[in-house]
Structures are given as C-alpha cells and as structure tokens.
Motif scaffolding. Sequence first.
Motif, PDB file in Angstrom:
ATOM      1  N   THR A  20      42.668  63.984   3.288  1.00 53.32           N
ATOM      2  CA  THR A  20      42.935  64.558   4.616  1.00 53.32           C
ATOM      3  C   THR A  20      42.644  63.542   5.713  1.00 53.32           C
ATOM      4  N   SER A  21      41.552  62.792   5.550  1.00 58.15           N
ATOM      5  CA  SER A  21      41.206  61.758   6.528  1.00 58.15           C
ATOM      6  C   SER A  21      42.256  60.648   6.557  1.00 58.15           C
ATOM      7  N   LEU A  22      42.697  60.203   5.392  1.00 54.03           N
ATOM      8  CA  LEU A  22      43.717  59.147   5.319  1.00 54.03           C
ATOM      9  C   LEU A  22      45.043  59.630   5.901  1.00 54.03           C
ATOM     10  N   ARG A  23      45.360  60.898   5.671  1.00 54.86           N
ATOM     11  CA  ARG A  23      46.596  61.452   6.225  1.00 54.86           C
ATOM     12  C   ARG A  23      46.561  61.412   7.749  1.00 54.86           C
ATOM     13  N   ALA A  24      45.387  61.755   8.322  1.00 56.00           N
ATOM     14  CA  ALA A  24      45.253  61.715   9.785  1.00 56.00           C
ATOM     15  C   ALA A  24      45.407  60.285  10.305  1.00 56.00           C
ATOM     16  N   ASP A  25      44.871  59.304   9.580  1.00 52.78           N
ATOM     17  CA  ASP A  25      44.995  57.904   9.986  1.00 52.78           C
ATOM     18  C   ASP A  25      46.458  57.454   9.959  1.00 52.78           C
ATOM     19  N   ILE A  26      47.174  57.839   8.896  1.00 58.04           N
ATOM     20  CA  ILE A  26      48.573  57.426   8.771  1.00 58.04           C
ATOM     21  C   ILE A  26      49.418  58.069   9.867  1.00 58.04           C
ATOM     22  N   LEU A  27      49.158  59.368  10.162  1.00 61.22           N
ATOM     23  CA  LEU A  27      49.917  60.039  11.224  1.00 61.22           C
ATOM     24  C   LEU A  27      49.625  59.424  12.587  1.00 61.22           C
ATOM     25  N   ALA A  35      43.603  52.324   0.202  1.00 65.12           N
ATOM     26  CA  ALA A  35      42.651  53.442   0.096  1.00 65.12           C
ATOM     27  C   ALA A  35      43.372  54.722  -0.321  1.00 65.12           C
ATOM     28  N   LEU A  36      44.596  54.911   0.213  1.00 64.82           N
ATOM     29  CA  LEU A  36      45.390  56.081  -0.165  1.00 64.82           C
ATOM     30  C   LEU A  36      45.740  56.041  -1.649  1.00 64.82           C
ATOM     31  N   ASP A  37      46.136  54.870  -2.128  1.00 69.17           N
ATOM     32  CA  ASP A  37      46.483  54.716  -3.534  1.00 69.17           C
ATOM     33  C   ASP A  37      45.276  55.012  -4.428  1.00 69.17           C
ATOM     34  N   GLN A  38      44.108  54.523  -4.027  1.00 72.85           N
ATOM     35  CA  GLN A  38      42.893  54.778  -4.808  1.00 72.85           C
ATOM     36  C   GLN A  38      42.545  56.269  -4.828  1.00 72.85           C
ATOM     37  N   ALA A  39      42.695  56.922  -3.661  1.00 76.58           N
ATOM     38  CA  ALA A  39      42.360  58.349  -3.575  1.00 76.58           C
ATOM     39  C   ALA A  39      43.298  59.186  -4.439  1.00 76.58           C
ATOM     40  N   VAL A  40      44.580  58.856  -4.434  1.00 77.78           N
ATOM     41  CA  VAL A  40      45.551  59.594  -5.251  1.00 77.78           C
ATOM     42  C   VAL A  40      45.264  59.376  -6.737  1.00 77.78           C
ATOM     43  N   SER A  41      44.949  58.140  -7.109  1.00 79.49           N
ATOM     44  CA  SER A  41      44.630  57.851  -8.512  1.00 79.49           C
ATOM     45  C   SER A  41      43.383  58.607  -8.958  1.00 79.49           C
ATOM     46  N   GLN A  42      42.375  58.645  -8.070  1.00 75.30           N
ATOM     47  CA  GLN A  42      41.156  59.364  -8.406  1.00 75.30           C
ATOM     48  C   GLN A  42      41.423  60.861  -8.542  1.00 75.30           C
ATOM     49  N   LEU A  43      42.267  61.402  -7.658  1.00 76.52           N
ATOM     50  CA  LEU A  43      42.605  62.824  -7.729  1.00 76.52           C
ATOM     51  C   LEU A  43      43.345  63.134  -9.038  1.00 76.52           C
TER      52      LEU A  43
END
Length: 635
Positions: free
Chosen positions: A262-269, A280-288
Amino acid sequence: MSDFGGMEDLLQDFLQEANDLLSDVDNKLVDLEKMPDDRALLNDIFRGFHTVKGGAGFLNATELVTLCHLTENLFDRLRNGELELTAELMDVIMDATKGVREMFGELGQMVQPQPADPAVIAALKGVLSGDSAGVAHAAAPSPAADVAQEPVSAPGEPDWNALHAAVTGKAASVGPAQSDVITKAEAAIVESVVTPAAVVAQSAVAASPFGRRTTDKPGGQPTSARRAEERGRENTIRVDTSRLDQVLNLSGEIGLTKNRLTSLRADILAGKNDSETLHALDQAVSQLDLLVSDLQNSVMKTRMQPIGRLFQKYPRIARDLARQLGKDVELVLAGEETEVDKTMIEDLADPLIHLIRNAVDHGVEMPEERQAAGKPPKSLVRLEARQEGDHIVLIIADDGKGMNAERIRAKATEKGLISEEEANTLDERQSLNLIFMPGFSTKTQISDVSGRGVGMDVVKTNIQKLNGSIEIRSEPGKGSVFIISLPLTLAILPVLLVLLGDQPFALPLSLVREILPIEQSRIQEVGGKETLVVRGEVLPVITLARLLGWPLERYPEYGVFMQTAERSFILAVDSFAGRDDAVIKSLEDFRPKGVAGVTTLSNGQIVLILDMKELLSDLGQHSDFGSAVRALDFA
C-alpha cells in the motif's frame, strides 16, 4: 425431543472422547486375544470401561453404566487371575463393546440409550457368577445366531409379529434372514470414525426408540444396503495448535506485506518511479507470493489427519470375520502416522472395509488348506499407508491363494459380463481388473459376507471419485496385493494445460505419463484404428477434438501419453499451455459429462478440468478409440 437439554456440548465432548477410548479398547482386545496374560493390556482395558462408565454416570445414562459396570467387573476378575480368557469369553466381551458403541449412537441422537441385548447381559452375569455354561451358546459367531430365534417384544414395545401378520397376512418368518451380524458390527465400528455422533445403524430405527436390534423386529435391512448420502459426516476436526499458530503467524506476515505494498502504491501514484521504488515493489510482490503459498500449504495441513484413526478400526473387523469363517487371520498395520486429507479419510472407509473383507473371505485359505500347502496356519493381511511424492499409497496384501487370471476370465464370460472374443484379447492385468465389474463374483452361493458381486465395484467407484487409481498384483499360491494411489488432497489438483485451437483444457497430471510429438507419417491404422508405436508398444490415438465432438480443423501436432487403470492411449492435442496446480471449483447446478470441475488461470480465464475416465466411458472397454464421442458441445 432431547433428553439432554442444556447438556448438548457436554454430551458431544463425552462422545468424542469415549469413541476414541472405545476404539483403543477394541484394538487392545485384539492384542489381548494373542497375549491373554498381559496384565498391562488388562489394566488398560479395565480403565477404558471405567472411564466410559464414569462419564455415562454423569450424564445419567444408566443403561450404559450397567453394561460398562458388568464388563469392568469381568476385567477385574481377569486381571486378578480369577477367570481365564477363552475364545467364547472374548466373543462375549466383543458383543459388550458392540453394545456400548450402539448406545453411543443413541446418545448421539440426544436420547437415553435403550437396555443392552438381554443375551449379552445374561452372558456377562453368568461369567461373573461362575456359571459359564451358556456363554459358548450366547457368544457363538454364527451369522444366523441372532435371527434364528423368534423375535420377542420387550414389555411396553409393539408386538412386531402381530404387526407383520396384520400387514402381510402371513406369519413373520423366524428362519435365517438377510441380516448380516458381522456387517452390522463393522458398520458401527467404521462409522465411529466418520460420524461419532451418528453411529446408530439403520435409518428406519433412528426415528424410533423401538427395534434397536435385529431381534426386536423382523425384516430389518442389512447395513450394507445403506447409501452414502444417508450417512452424516463429522463436521469437526482436531488440529494441532502449532499448526494454527503457523497460520496465524503467516496471516500477520501477509498483513505487514500488504501494508508495504500500500505504501509503495502511494509512492508510485505520487510519481516516484525510480529504480529503487520498483525494486522494492518487486521484492514485496515476491515476498507476498511466497507467504501466500506458505499460507495455502499451512491451511491444507490443518485438514490433514493421520490415517491411523481409520486403520485402528480394522483389526477388530478382520478378527470377527475370520472367527465367523473359521479362519486364523492377523491384520498387520503399517504407516498409521501417514497424513491424509480429512474428507478422503471419510470416503476411504467403505473401500478399505470391502478390501479387507475380500482378503479374509476370498484371499486367505482355511488353516488346514494352508498347512497342506506348506504354509503356517495363521494368515497375514497387511494394511499399509505411505506417502510417495504428491501421492498417498495404500497397500492391502495377503499371503493367501492368489488369483487365477484364467479362472477370472472364464467366470466373467460365464456370467455374460464379457464375450469369449473379448476374453481372448485380455492380458493378465486386464483379466485381474475384471473383478471390479458390477456383478462379478467367483462365489457360487450368496452368503452374508460375499457373492453378490457389488463389493469390488464399490471399491473402484469410490477410489475413482477420489481421483485415485487401484492396481492388482497377484501370484497364484502366494497371495494378492491391491495398491491404491491417491492425491494428497482433493482441494488442489496438479494439471497439464493443453490447447485445442485457442481453447485451454486441463488434464489431471496423475494420468499423464509422457508428452511426445506426433508425425502423421508415423500414424498407422490397425484394424481401422489410428495407432502409434511408442517404444515397441502399439497405442491407440484419439484426438481431443473428436473426444469432445468438435470438428477436426487440422491434425494435432502433439500427443499426451495417458494411462488409466483400464487402458493406455495417446491423446492428440494442438499445443500446451504449461502445468498448474488447479484449485478445483465444482459445478453444483450444471455439470456437463466429462467435466470434473473448473479452475481459473492467472489471467482470469476459466478452464474446464476434464474427467478423462468419464469421457472415455462411452467408448466401452474395448471399443474403437478412433470413433467420435459427442460428450461436450460448446457451440
């Protein structure tokens, strides 16, 4: 109306614990018969009945208290050396445990149990008073012992003979009926695993407090005639708290990862699209992705139960049936700690009981026959479970006389199940599989144990419903082995995604043996059928388009070597879309023939999971694979 108003939860807790306790007692009774002087076993069984009696007393179940008290006193005499354990006395004890289990069934219906069988009470009192003259007669294992006597109504109960005469105009028969005493005992024992709260045997009896035993009313239906849908299922499951803790921890980790996304999404928007943010987004998606996979596995493990809960019921069944048939049989269990999906354990109860009965009745010989053949008089039947990869393997083996493929073919021909021409084309494996055909039996006379030709058909049908397979290996004079292979779980199915044009279909990966290219120059016609030679084996070729009734626009380029329990063949397809672990969604209201369910791909596309056995069923066991079968029509 409930006799336990306000005590329902306490009653269910008692039944759950008492059923497990009685199952343990059953197993120890079988062991005690082999080691009658084992004081530890005698003490354990004594404590089991004492514990059940205590719980029953708290619930004011006086009839259950009476039966447990008499049995408890008998074991007190046994452990003090005042009585000697004989086969006849063991039969009385077994009848007492069966009576206790029947009372559990009545308690599961929220009513106080009816008095135990007077013959069992009289036998117990006779043993305790030192008068055991009638014990042998009361405990005789004859299957017709219970039904050979004229039914006598207890005080206050309807006169069943008069009612029968009034309805039919004929006197009630007092001869041997179809009631299957051993089958009733087996049903009560096995259903305690599936439905501890619903062990009451027949549906006709469940609605009435009268006629609990076959001697109470004539014309009782045998338990073997009950239908699966008439049996309830246990809605609770025991789960190790460590597994629930793991699910809770993973849920917390997923929550943290969600917050990070959610935090990364706000940064990208907000326009922050630098490489660091994307990394960081790629790492978060992989972890999820990893956490969701772990959570899925953990949730599946909560459904896994040790198969020993089911296995522990069968030594008693094998012992009772062997004694009825005059055989000396020991059931050896192995792999009881193997874990299987809970729903699968429930659905395995009937197939396993049929296979064990088949081994004891058909497989092993009489003691004198075994000695004449140079074998020990005691027969061994082995029930084993183990995990192999993503499958559970169950083995039921005996050291009996084995099966003769030629005799099986002759019997199937004699019964009109196959023609002589078809019989001549069968190899040994196919001949052995004939025993699964409805109506097949090698018995010349129908008994209460076998001869109707339905048992093995039930086994095959139920195993196929579980997406499993069954294989027979037998050597005349040495014994037979039945090997059942089942998926670890029914919720997730490994599939191979194939394409017919642009339309994907899913095939169960358990049936796939090999993928190979198809060159039309290698296709040969044998007897008007398209075939392909694979490592010297001639295999029929059937296109998926023809199987589904679709037009064949171009000849497929690839083949899937598939093998079911009955046949091996090449399924010709246009292309492949990969392998996937499908989460099966059943089609409740509408299920086309040949469709096991549906699943959703990562792109949201809905894919049909094909039931190959059902699609091929219309082709017949030995029909032309090249013919079109219009099973599915999406036009």
